[in-house]
Enzyme design. Structure first.
Site, PDB file in Angstrom:
ATOM      1  N   ARG A 216      -4.543  -0.932   1.473  1.00 12.73           N
ATOM      2  CA  ARG A 216      -4.538  -2.391   1.537  1.00 12.73           C
ATOM      3  C   ARG A 216      -3.237  -2.592   0.567  1.00 12.73           C
ATOM      4  NH1 ARG A 216      -9.918  -4.138   1.974  1.00 12.73           N
ATOM      5  NH2 ARG A 216     -11.429  -2.771   1.422  1.00 12.73           N
ATOM      6  N   ARG A 246     -11.926  -2.654   5.324  1.00 10.09           N
ATOM      7  CA  ARG A 246     -12.677  -4.051   5.627  1.00 10.09           C
ATOM      8  C   ARG A 246     -12.170  -5.268   4.817  1.00 10.09           C
ATOM      9  NH1 ARG A 246     -19.140  -3.481   3.919  1.00 10.09           N
ATOM     10  NH2 ARG A 246     -18.955  -1.936   5.570  1.00 10.09           N
ATOM     11  N   HIS A 276      -8.538   6.624   3.243  1.00  6.44           N
ATOM     12  CA  HIS A 276      -8.644   5.894   2.006  1.00  6.44           C
ATOM     13  C   HIS A 276      -7.775   6.649   0.853  1.00  6.44           C
ATOM     14  CE1 HIS A 276     -11.072   4.536  -1.625  1.00  6.44           C
ATOM     15  NE2 HIS A 276     -10.743   3.227  -1.191  1.00  6.44           N
ATOM     16  N   TYR A 308      -6.467  -3.962 -11.786  1.00  5.30           N
ATOM     17  CA  TYR A 308      -7.277  -2.640 -11.724  1.00  5.30           C
ATOM     18  C   TYR A 308      -6.767  -1.712 -12.543  1.00  5.30           C
ATOM     19  CZ  TYR A 308      -9.119  -4.564  -7.134  1.00  5.30           C
ATOM     20  OH  TYR A 308      -9.427  -5.387  -5.875  1.00  5.30           O
ATOM     21  N   ARG A 404     -18.669   2.666 -13.249  1.00  6.81           N
ATOM     22  CA  ARG A 404     -18.756   0.887 -13.500  1.00  6.81           C
ATOM     23  C   ARG A 404     -19.578   0.219 -12.597  1.00  6.81           C
ATOM     24  NH1 ARG A 404     -16.897  -2.304  -9.550  1.00  6.81           N
ATOM     25  NH2 ARG A 404     -15.162  -0.876  -9.173  1.00  6.81           N
ATOM     26  N   HIS A 432     -11.417   0.877 -11.939  1.00 12.18           N
ATOM     27  CA  HIS A 432     -11.235   1.626 -10.751  1.00 12.18           C
ATOM     28  C   HIS A 432     -10.795   2.982 -10.618  1.00 12.18           C
ATOM     29  CE1 HIS A 432      -9.157   1.275  -6.462  1.00 12.18           C
ATOM     30  NE2 HIS A 432     -10.385   0.781  -6.278  1.00 12.18           N
TER      31      HIS A 432
END
Length: 544
Positions: A216, A246, A276, A308, A404, A432
Site C-alpha cells: 500500500r 484489499r 505483504h 502507525y 493490539r 502496528h
C-alpha cells in the site's frame, strides 16, 4: 422507511404498506450546519432526509424511518491459475464488487423490529447478521468536527518526527548505512530517510538496480515518482506491486500502469499468495558490488507512517543482502525457495521457525534456566503458535504479549497459561509493529517482522522476519521500545482469562508509552537545534 398509502379507508390494509429505500448521497457532507442561537449546531444528513421524507412520496404517509448501513462481501473471487491476465481479471472483479452479497446490517438502536425484519429479508440476512448501534452509523464521518471546531485546546500537539543524528549529518544514505545498521521507530522518528534512500538511489550514477515491494502506498507516492525516475535514468528497476491488497486494488493497478509506462519491470508476485513483506534493495557499484537493504513492518506510505507505530532498519550486511536478493529472485522469477541465511520467510518456514524459538525457551525452562518471550503484534490467532505458547507457559517460560487487536489466547489460566500476560495498547497512533524477543537477558534474540501470528500470514502471504544483530539496536528495542510499551499504565488494557479487557488502576507517574516516545523525540529535536550538525562543504570550483 415504511410507507402507507393515504386515503379514507376505514380499515387499514397491510398490503398498502411498502418498503422504500432512500440512499444518503455520498456527494453531500454528512454533517449539515444548521442555524443556532449561540455556538455551532449540526444535524446528520440522514436525519434531515427522514424529517422531509414525506415530500419524496406523494400520496403516502411515512410510518417509520430509520438509518441503516449495509456491509457487503468485498473479497475478490479470482482463480489466479486460470487467469491469463491477472491485472484485467482484478479490474473486472472490482467492477462487480458493489454487487457482492450483504454480510451485515447495521441499524439505529431504536429502529422498529418490523423495519429491521423487512430490510433483513430483502438483503437475505439472518438475525445474527443484524447489529443495532446506539451511535451514528459510520462514525468516521464525524471527523468533520475536527475542521469545524478550531479551538487549540481540543487538539493534540502537531507531530514533529525526529531524524537520527547520524542521518542528519549524512552526505548520502548509502555511505551512512555502509558504516552501521540504522533503526527507525516510526512515527516518532521520521519516515523521510526511507524516502530519501530511494530518491538518492534513483539519481546516483553508481546505482545499478533498485528492487522494492509496494503493498500500500500514498496517493502522491514519492516512491512511485522516484522509481519511475530511476528507470528513466537507465537503472534496472523491479517493483512488486500487490494488486490484491484489499481495498487498495484500484490504486495499485493505477500505480502499476504508471510504473510500467516509465519502463519499470512490474511483477505481481506468486500465484495464490499476497506479497505483504516490506523490503527494498539497492545495488551499487563501488570498489565492488555492494547491496543496501531496507526492511520494515509498515507500508511504503508516508501518510500512514505518521499515524502507525512501525519499525524499520537499514543495513548493508552481506547475509541480509544475500537473503534480500534471493527473495526478489523468488518473487520475480521461477527460483525455488533457498536456504535462508538470516530471514525466516512465509509460507516457506516462518511458522516453523517461530515454533522452534518458542520450544527452545520451553526447553531452557525445563532445564532450570531463565527463559523469556516478549512479542508485540497486531493479532494472535494461529492455533499451533497458541498451543506452543501454552506449552512454554506450563514449562515455566515467562511470556509477555502486546497484542493490539484480536487475541485468541487466554492468559492466566492455572495449569495452562498462568505465566502469560497480554496487554493491548490503544492510543493516538495505531500500534502496528511486530517485534519478537526470545531469550532472557543477554541471550535474548530480537526479530522484527511484517507478519502477525495468524494462519493467513503464515500460509497465504509472503512475509519476512529478520533479526536485529547490532548489539546497540537490539538493546534499544528490548530496553526502550518493548520495555516502555509493557510498562504502559494509562492506555494499556489487560486481557483476563475470560476474554474481557480492563484498564489498570492509574497511579501517579504512570507511563503512557506513546507520550514517552513523543517526549523522547522532542528532546532529540531540541538537542539537534541547540547543536546543529556540521556537514562538510565541497570546495568551490576553480575559476576558469
Amino acid at each position: 422507511m415504511l410507507l402507507r398509502k393515504e386515503g379514507r379507508r376505514r380499515r387499514k390494509d397491510p398490503r398498502d404498506t411498502s418498503l422504500a429505500v432512500v440512499q444518503v448521497p455520498a456527494v453531500l457532507e454528512r454533517l449539515v450546519r444548521i442555524p443556532a442561537a449561540s455556538g455551532q449546531a449540526f444535524a446528520l444528513l440522514e436525519d434531515i432526509i427522514a424529517a422531509f421524507a414525506g415530500d419524496l412520496f406523494p400520496g403516502y404517509a411515512v410510518k417509520q424511518a430509520t438509518a441503516f448501513r449495509v456491509t457487503r462481501n468485498w473479497d475478490l473471487d479470482i482463480d489466479e491459475e486460470e487467469s491469463e491476465d491477472l491485472l484485467n481479471t482484478v479490474k473486472d472483479e472490482l467492477r462487480r464488487r458493489d454487487r457482492g452479497a450483504a454480510v451485515r446490517l447495521e441499524l439505529a438502536g431504536d429502529a422498529p423490529a418490523e423495519l429491521a425484519q423487512s430490510l433483513a429479508g430483502a438483503l437475505k440476512l439472518a438475525e445474527q447478521d443484524i447489529y443495532r448501534v446506539r451511535f451514528p452509523l459510520q462514525p468516521t464521518d464525524l471527523l468533520a468536527f475536527v475542521d469545524a471546531d478550531p479551538r487549540p485546546e481540543l487538539r493534540v500537539e502537531l507531530l514533529q518526527p525526529s531524524v537520527p543524528p547520524e542521518l542528519q549529518e549524512a552526505s548520502s544514505m548509502c555511505s551512512t548505512i555502509a558504516a552501521r545498521d540504522i533503526l527507525l521507530h516510526h512515527p516518532y522518528e521520521s519516515f523521510d530517510p526511507v524516502v530519501r534512500f530511494i530518491q538518492e538511489a534513483a539519481e546516483d550514477p553508481k546505482v545499478l538496480a533498485i528492487k522494492q515491494t509496494l503493498y500500500r502506498t500514498s496517493g502522491d507516492s514519492p516512491f512511485v515518482q522516484a522509481l519511475s525516475r530511476a528507470a528513466e535514468n537507465g537503472k534496472q528497476v523491479t517493483v512488486l506491486v500487490e494488486i490484491k491488497a484489499r481495498f487498495d486494488e484500484a490504486n495499485n493497478i493505477a500505480w502499476a500502469r504508471r510504473l510500467e509506462d516509465a519502463g519499470v519491470h512490474v511483477v505481481y508476485g506468486l500465484i495464490g499468495l499476497k506479497t505483504h513483506c516490506k523490503i527494498a534493495l539497492v545495488v551499487r557499484r563501488e570498489d565492488r558490488i555492494r547491496r543496501y537493504v531496507h526492511l520494515g513492518t509498515g507500508n511504503y506510505n508516508p501518510n500512514t507512517a505518521r499515524q502507525y507505530t512501525d519499525g524499520s532498519i537499514f543495513s548493508a550486511r552481506e547475509d541480509l543482502a544475500d537473503d534480500a536478493s534471493a527473495l526478489f529472485n523468488l518473487l520475480t522469477g521461477y527460483a525455488e525457495p533457498p536456504q535462508w541465511k538470516r530471514f525466516a520467510v512465509a509460507p516457506f518456514g516462518l511458522q516453523e521457525r517461530i515454533l522452534a524459538l518458542i520450544e527452545r525457551e520451553a526447553q531452557r525452562a525445563r532445564a532450570g534456566e531463565p527463559a523469556r518471550i516478549v512479542a508485540k503484534m497486531n493479532s494472535l490467532v494461529d492455533p499451533a503458535v497458541i498451543r506452543g505458547l501454552y506449552s512454554a507457559s506450563t514449562a515455566g517460560v515467562q511470556i509477555d504479549l502486546l497484542v493490539r487487536g484480536i487475541c485468541c489466547l487466554r492468559p492466566g489460566i492455572p495449569g495452562v497459561s498462568e505465566n502469560i500476560r497480554v496487554l493491548s495498547v490503544v492510543d493516538r497512533f495505531l500500534e502496528h509493529s511486530r517485534i519478537f524477543s526470545f531469550g532472557s537477558s543477554e541471550r535474548a534474540e530480537v526479530y522484527v517482522s511484517s507478519a502477525d501470528w495468524m494462519p493467513r500470514n503464515f500460509n497465504r502471504r509472503i512475509e519476512v522476519m529478520f533479526p536485529i544483530d547490532d548489539p546497540a539496536l537490539r538493546s534499544r528495542v528490548l530496553n526502550d521500545i518493548l520495555a516502555v510499551s509493557l510498562a504502559d499504565g494509562v492506555k494499556a488494557r489487560r486481557l483476563a482469562p475470560d476474554g474481557t479487557y480492563s484498564r489498570a488502576q492509574r497511579s501517579e507517574g504512570a507511563v503512557r508509552s506513546q507520550e514517552h516516545f513523543l517526549r523522547q523525540s522532542r528532546r532529540w529535536i531540541d538537542n539537534a537545534r541547540r547543536n546543529p550538525p556540521i556537514r562538510p562543504v565541497a570546495a568551490p570550483a576553480a575559476a576558469s
